[in-house]
Write a protein that holds these residues in place. Sequence first.
Motif, short mmCIF file in Angstrom:
data_model
loop_
_atom_site.label_atom_id
_atom_site.label_comp_id
_atom_site.label_asym_id
_atom_site.label_seq_id
_atom_site.Cartn_x
_atom_site.Cartn_y
_atom_site.Cartn_z
N MET A 235 11.87 12.62 -38.18
CA MET A 235 10.92 11.62 -39.14
C MET A 235 9.41 11.75 -39.01
SD MET A 235 11.81 7.62 -40.03
CE MET A 235 13.33 7.51 -38.92
N SER A 236 8.79 11.86 -40.14
CA SER A 236 7.36 12.20 -40.41
C SER A 236 6.64 10.91 -39.86
CB SER A 236 7.02 12.69 -41.60
OG SER A 236 7.23 11.72 -42.56
N ASN A 237 5.21 11.18 -39.76
CA ASN A 237 4.26 9.95 -39.45
C ASN A 237 4.30 8.88 -40.56
OD1 ASN A 237 3.33 11.43 -37.48
ND2 ASN A 237 1.65 12.64 -38.65
N ILE B 135 2.80 6.45 -42.99
CA ILE B 135 1.60 6.41 -43.82
C ILE B 135 1.39 5.11 -44.35
CG2 ILE B 135 1.70 8.76 -44.71
CD1 ILE B 135 2.81 7.64 -47.25
N HIS C 146 7.28 6.67 -44.59
CA HIS C 146 6.74 7.97 -43.75
C HIS C 146 6.24 9.21 -44.80
CE1 HIS C 146 8.33 6.97 -39.62
NE2 HIS C 146 8.80 6.16 -40.37
N GLU C 147 5.58 9.94 -44.27
CA GLU C 147 5.05 10.82 -45.32
C GLU C 147 6.07 11.79 -45.95
OE1 GLU C 147 2.98 13.55 -42.29
OE2 GLU C 147 1.17 12.83 -42.82
N ASP C 148 7.11 11.96 -45.38
CA ASP C 148 8.34 12.46 -46.17
C ASP C 148 9.00 11.54 -47.03
OD1 ASP C 148 9.95 10.86 -44.33
OD2 ASP C 148 10.68 12.64 -43.17
N LYS C 149 8.41 10.48 -47.25
CA LYS C 149 9.30 9.44 -48.20
C LYS C 149 10.27 8.45 -47.67
CE LYS C 149 6.47 10.86 -51.41
NZ LYS C 149 5.12 10.59 -51.33
N THR C 150 10.77 8.95 -46.27
CA THR C 150 11.58 8.01 -45.82
C THR C 150 11.30 6.70 -45.50
OG1 THR C 150 12.52 9.96 -44.59
CG2 THR C 150 13.18 8.01 -43.50
N GLU D 220 16.78 7.38 -46.38
CA GLU D 220 16.44 8.79 -46.17
C GLU D 220 16.01 9.31 -47.80
OE1 GLU D 220 19.58 10.90 -44.55
OE2 GLU D 220 18.67 10.81 -42.73
#
Length: 99
Positions: free
Chosen positions: A1-3, A5, A24-28, A76
């Motif tokens: 998972m990304s950071n 936000i 998260h940055e990746d929209k998760t 996700e």
Amino acid sequence: MSNIIETIQVSGFDAEGEPEIHIHEDKTILLEFSFMPPSDVETEEDEALYEDFDEQIEAAIYTPVIWEDRERFIIESPAENTVELLQKFLATYRANKDQ
């Protein structure tokens, strides 16, 4: 998972430890609870209301949910309105179950 936000606090679910929605940055989306079932659940009958909580969330937000561990749920591929639907579901869940 990304950071992460953004973190959104949700009220109305558990006065002893309200859940948080982490975007998260990746929209998760990571939905994290302090207690699952909630801290004031005392009977096995009440605890049973949470055995399929991932499925209840999915039905409310129209999006698949992964129950990662006892207090963590992952979304996700959220839709544009997932956060709003999730907030509404969580804020009203306990009041709706007590009726």
